[in-house]
Design a protein around this motif. Structure first.
Motif, PDB file in Angstrom:
ATOM      1  N   GLN A 316     -35.707   6.163  38.447  1.00  9.76           N
ATOM      2  CA  GLN A 316     -34.974   7.434  38.561  1.00  9.76           C
ATOM      3  C   GLN A 316     -34.649   7.934  37.151  1.00  9.76           C
ATOM      4  O   GLN A 316     -33.562   7.738  36.613  1.00  9.76           O
ATOM      5  N   ILE A 317     -35.647   8.580  36.578  1.00  8.37           N
ATOM      6  CA  ILE A 317     -35.597   8.919  35.147  1.00  8.37           C
ATOM      7  C   ILE A 317     -34.522   9.945  34.817  1.00  8.37           C
ATOM      8  O   ILE A 317     -34.151  10.101  33.646  1.00  8.37           O
ATOM      9  N   PRO A 353     -41.893  11.980  39.285  1.00  5.37           N
ATOM     10  CA  PRO A 353     -41.084  12.855  40.147  1.00  5.37           C
ATOM     11  C   PRO A 353     -39.586  12.674  39.895  1.00  5.37           C
ATOM     12  O   PRO A 353     -39.092  11.552  39.793  1.00  5.37           O
ATOM     13  N   ILE A 354     -38.902  13.795  39.785  1.00  2.00           N
ATOM     14  CA  ILE A 354     -37.449  13.765  39.645  1.00  2.00           C
ATOM     15  C   ILE A 354     -36.833  13.552  41.026  1.00  2.00           C
ATOM     16  O   ILE A 354     -37.162  14.248  41.977  1.00  2.00           O
ATOM     17  N   GLN A 355     -35.960  12.568  41.134  1.00  4.37           N
ATOM     18  CA  GLN A 355     -35.322  12.287  42.419  1.00  4.37           C
ATOM     19  C   GLN A 355     -33.968  12.977  42.479  1.00  4.37           C
ATOM     20  O   GLN A 355     -33.107  12.764  41.624  1.00  4.37           O
ATOM     21  N   GLU A 356     -33.806  13.804  43.497  1.00  5.21           N
ATOM     22  CA  GLU A 356     -32.562  14.549  43.636  1.00  5.21           C
ATOM     23  C   GLU A 356     -31.377  13.617  43.892  1.00  5.21           C
ATOM     24  O   GLU A 356     -30.287  13.830  43.366  1.00  5.21           O
ATOM     25  N   LEU A 361     -29.654   3.731  44.259  1.00  2.00           N
ATOM     26  CA  LEU A 361     -30.475   3.266  43.147  1.00  2.00           C
ATOM     27  C   LEU A 361     -31.642   2.414  43.623  1.00  2.00           C
ATOM     28  O   LEU A 361     -31.510   1.609  44.537  1.00  2.00           O
ATOM     29  N   THR A 362     -32.788   2.588  42.975  1.00  5.16           N
ATOM     30  CA  THR A 362     -33.912   1.692  43.205  1.00  5.16           C
ATOM     31  C   THR A 362     -33.687   0.399  42.422  1.00  5.16           C
ATOM     32  O   THR A 362     -32.808   0.316  41.556  1.00  5.16           O
ATOM     33  N   MET A 363     -34.495  -0.627  42.717  1.00  2.91           N
ATOM     34  CA  MET A 363     -34.356  -1.901  42.022  1.00  2.91           C
ATOM     35  C   MET A 363     -34.555  -1.744  40.522  1.00  2.91           C
ATOM     36  O   MET A 363     -33.742  -2.214  39.709  1.00  2.91           O
TER      37      MET A 363
END
Length: 758
Positions: A316-317, A353-356, A361-363
């Motif tokens: 999640q950049i 891809p930007i996650q809204e 949180l991802t791992m």
């Protein structure tokens, strides 16, 4: 009725006609029955009350049954343990007369090894004509068989043979409803063993059960040519590793087609390992952790240091801590293994891809945030505002591979080969930009030797020996899952697999410690049927199948191991029996696949030790566990050491309970799980690298040296003996590290971030 004979016409007025060709008479027609050898019948343990299909009844001819019979148990007809043929046929006749009386078809189990019957056509006709008169079925035990099969002889059309005892045989049939004899025969069709054939690259039943279209990896041995064009001509892809050999990638069909060419170049055994990662649980709270002013009580800022992570999902950049003040990404490089593409900054912001929603949180994102820390007094670990990050989007293991080698499907599971491919890319990038790298490795497996000796674990060990590379692993979350059991035995021992849910797929493995042999088998507690685990084989067990790889001597450590898979088993207890064939005391370890691949079974009387998953058992890797300061012990789910061979693990533990990370200026998250400790320790290692870069040292620590630095001044509880299987050498704290660095003249007494110059 004193005697029975087979005849095709009435030879006595007292004869009882059962069919056009079968008559009961009071004296034998000839000496056939008198000269027949005695038949040895079994004494059974119990007969379960199993409901037969509509229109049928179960019957058993046996010597006796030890347990009391339930009123709904199969109808038992007893004969002497050593019975004459006449005594046996009298019992058969009683079954048939009862069938006529109640108007139901018998399913008659004959509890003796059918190999005792001589090949007599007259006897075949007698039995089959009798049972056909009442439309019944004869079932015979054949202990030499490894699967059920239907006898195809034209003289035994009503006969089935099985290696299962009555309970499981009847249980299997009872699942059918409104059946005919044809349905039962169809149920008992042979399970064709898909064993390894001469066309397979590896003589391995599990390998043979992979689809020919499955894309797989094969490990090259040290003498293999590293010329990519050589393998391209075989329709295979060569994947070089860091001067320590390489991998081949292609379909199983292409590997098998090139068998004669590849045999001298590939590893001796095919030991594929499906890896999964323990979850990090998250609780979102309304709290802002972003400070209004800078706090300088941390170790160092992380300038010039890379932290690398793997994940099957995108990073999640757009998380605030993963961006610079001017909005640029702090990620320098991303390798997408799925598409085999490399993305460099500044293209990352436009291609990922930007996650809204960044509140879940991802791992990979969680690990980076934990390593990064935050500038707040609530944080007990380092803060790295100037560290940068690299990541690999690792390919998940296919459903087909997971079915054979893992268990239940997990969309985030991967393979050790994929870990090495991704680590190779990340290390190559770090070398290219001349920066030290801390790598987080959250993946592991239970289906392994738990001593770090596999070929690919040894390669990972070499990666950990590179200057400026630190690899940190987690203990995993198998400590409370009851998936391990160790048996100390001088002769015979057993362990029980408890299956709690039907229609599941369970993979297990057994390893021996000492030299010498062992015989193993699996027995159903309900039915008493036993299946050998010694040789490669596929068994039909109830409605499921048992896949057995057979006893193997590992080419990596010389120990015997047995791998097996239980597919679609009924719920209940299944006992693994072990019989050592040497006089010395032996140690046997059993593991079932980890919870993320197996949530439906456990080992009875299990223990929590030797539950640190693979990868972390590698000798040069830093292995960190999750510690709870409130209870002065590790968290319940944390894996325990040591390794199977007794090497000390974990390295240490760190406070990893309810660790806060910022989400935005309104919310934060409490993170828990053993992988939390991994992320935190990665930040501590990055802080040390940052200090050493400022000191301009000639050689940066590799993983073993970094392990010494991080564990040189651990806290040890006075009432606890160290090292131990739960906490390793002790409890890490940032303050202890700073004290050690101060005492050794690496930092000065003003602040942790100020260092002495040479």
């Amino acid at each position: 009725m004193q005697a029975l004979a087979y005849a095709n016409q009435i030879i006595s007025e007292d004869a009882f006609q059962l069919s056009d060709t079968i008559y009961f008479i009071t004296t034998p027609a000839d000496t056939f029955f008198e000269e027949y050898p005695p038949i040895t019948f079994l004494n059974l343990d119990l007969l379960e009350p199993i409901k037969p299909p509509k229109g049928y009844f179960y019957a058993v001819i046996a010597s006796d049954v030890r347990a009391n019979l339930h009123d709904k148990s199969p109808k038992l007809y007893t004969v002497p343990t050593s019975a004459t043929l006449t005594q046996y046929l009298e019992a058969v006749a009683d079954v048939l007369l009862y069938a006529v009386e109640i108007g139901k078809k018998p399913i008659l189990y004959n509890a003796f090894d059918s190999t005792q019957l001589n090949d007599k056509r007259l006897l075949d006709r007698l039995l089959n004509d009798w049972i056909a008169t009442v439309s019944g079925i004869l079932i015979f035990l054949s202990k030499d068989m490894t699967i059920h099969y239907q006898q195809s002889s034209r003289n035994t059309k009503q006969t089935l043979y099985t290696n299962e005892l009555p309970n499981h045989t009847f249980l299997k049939i009872s699942y059918l409803k409104d059946i005919s004899n044809k349905d039962i025969f169809r149920l008992y069709k042979p399970v064709a063993m898909r064993s390894s054939s001469n066309s397979n690259l590896y003589d391995d039943l599990f390998y043979a059960n992979l689809s020919d279209d499955e894309t797989i990896y094969v490990n090259l041995n040290p003498i293999a040519t590293q010329t990519s064009e050589f393998y391209e001509n075989l329709n295979l892809t060569h994947i070089p590793l860091l001067n320590v050999g390489g991998l081949l990638k292609g379909t199983k069909r292409d590997f098998d087609a090139a068998k004669n060419i590849l045999l001298k170049y590939v590893a001796l055994e095919y030991s594929l390992s499906v890896l999964s990662s323990p979850k990090i649980t998250q609780l979102t709270i309304d709290e802002n952790l972003f400070p209004d002013h800078e706090i300088n009580d941390k170790l160092d800022d992380g300038q010039g240091v890379l932290i690398g992570v793997l994940d099957t999902q995108n990073i999640q950049i757009n998380h605030p801590l993963l961006m610079t003040a001017d909005g640029a990404s702090r990620l320098e490089y991303i390798f997408d293994e799925v598409t085999n593409t490399e993305i460099f900054n500044p293209e990352i912001s436009s291609q990922i891809p930007i996650q809204e929603d960044i509140t879940t949180l991802t791992m990979g994102t969680s690990l980076l945030l934990l390593a990064n820390g935050y500038d707040n007094p609530q944080s007990a670990t380092n803060f790295l505002p100037k560290a940068t990050y690299i990541a690999a989007k690792i390919a998940p293991a296919s459903p087909g591979i997971q079915r054979v080698y893992g268990g239940e499907y997990n969309e985030h599971a991967t393979l050790i080969e994929d870990v090495l491919i991704c680590f190779t890319k990340l290390i190559e990038y770090a070398a290219k930009v001349n920066k030290p790298l801390v790598l987080c490795l959250q993946y592991g497996s239970n289906i392994c030797s738990h001593d770090g000796t596999s070929l690919l674990e040894r390669i990972l060990n070499q990666y950990a020996g590179l200057s400026g590379v630190t690899i940190i692993c987690t203990v995993g979350a198998e400590g409370d899952k009851r998936h391990h059991k160790r048996n100390y035995t001088q002769d015979i021992s057993n362990t029980s697999i408890m299956i709690t849910k039907p229609h599941t797929n369970i993979v297990g493995i057994m390893w021996t410690m000492y030299p010498g042999g062992v015989n193993a088998s699996l027995t159903s507690r309900l039915t008493g049927e036993t299946y050998s685990l010694n040789e490669p084989q596929i068994y039909a067990v109830g409605n499921g199948k048992l896949y057995v790889k057979g006893k193997r001597i590992s080419a990596n450590n010389g120990a015997i191991n047995v791998m097996f898979r239980l597919e679609n088993f009924d719920t209940g207890e299944y006992i693994i029996n072990n019989d050592l064939d040497h006089p010395e005391t032996g140690i046997l370890d059993f593991w079932l696949a980890e919870e993320s691949l197996n949530g439906s079974s456990y080992l009875k009387n299990s223990d929590a030790f030797i539950t640190i998953t693979s990868m972390s058992n590698t000798s040069n890797i830093i292995c960190v566990g999750a510690y709870n300061p409130a209870t002065l012990t590790i968290t319940r789910e944390s894996g325990r050491g040591y390794t199977r061979a007794g090497n000390i693990l974990p390295t240490c533990v760190i406070d990893a309970v309810d660790i806060l990370v910022p989400l935005n200026k309104l919310q934060s998250a409490k993170l828990n799980g053993p992988s939390v400790a991994l992320g935190l320790m990665a930040g501590e290692a990055a802080g040390i690298y940052s200090i050493l870069l400022k000191k301009k040292v000639s050689y940066l620590p590799n993983t073993p040296v970094m392990s010494y630095w991080l564990s040189a001044n651990l806290t040890q509880i006075p009432t606890t003996e160290y090292p131990n299987e739960r906490q390793g050498y002790g409890i890490y704290t940032l303050q202890n590290l700073k004290n050690w660095l101060l005492v050794n003249g690496i930092i000065n007494s003003n602040e942790g971030g100020f260092i002495n110059e040479f």
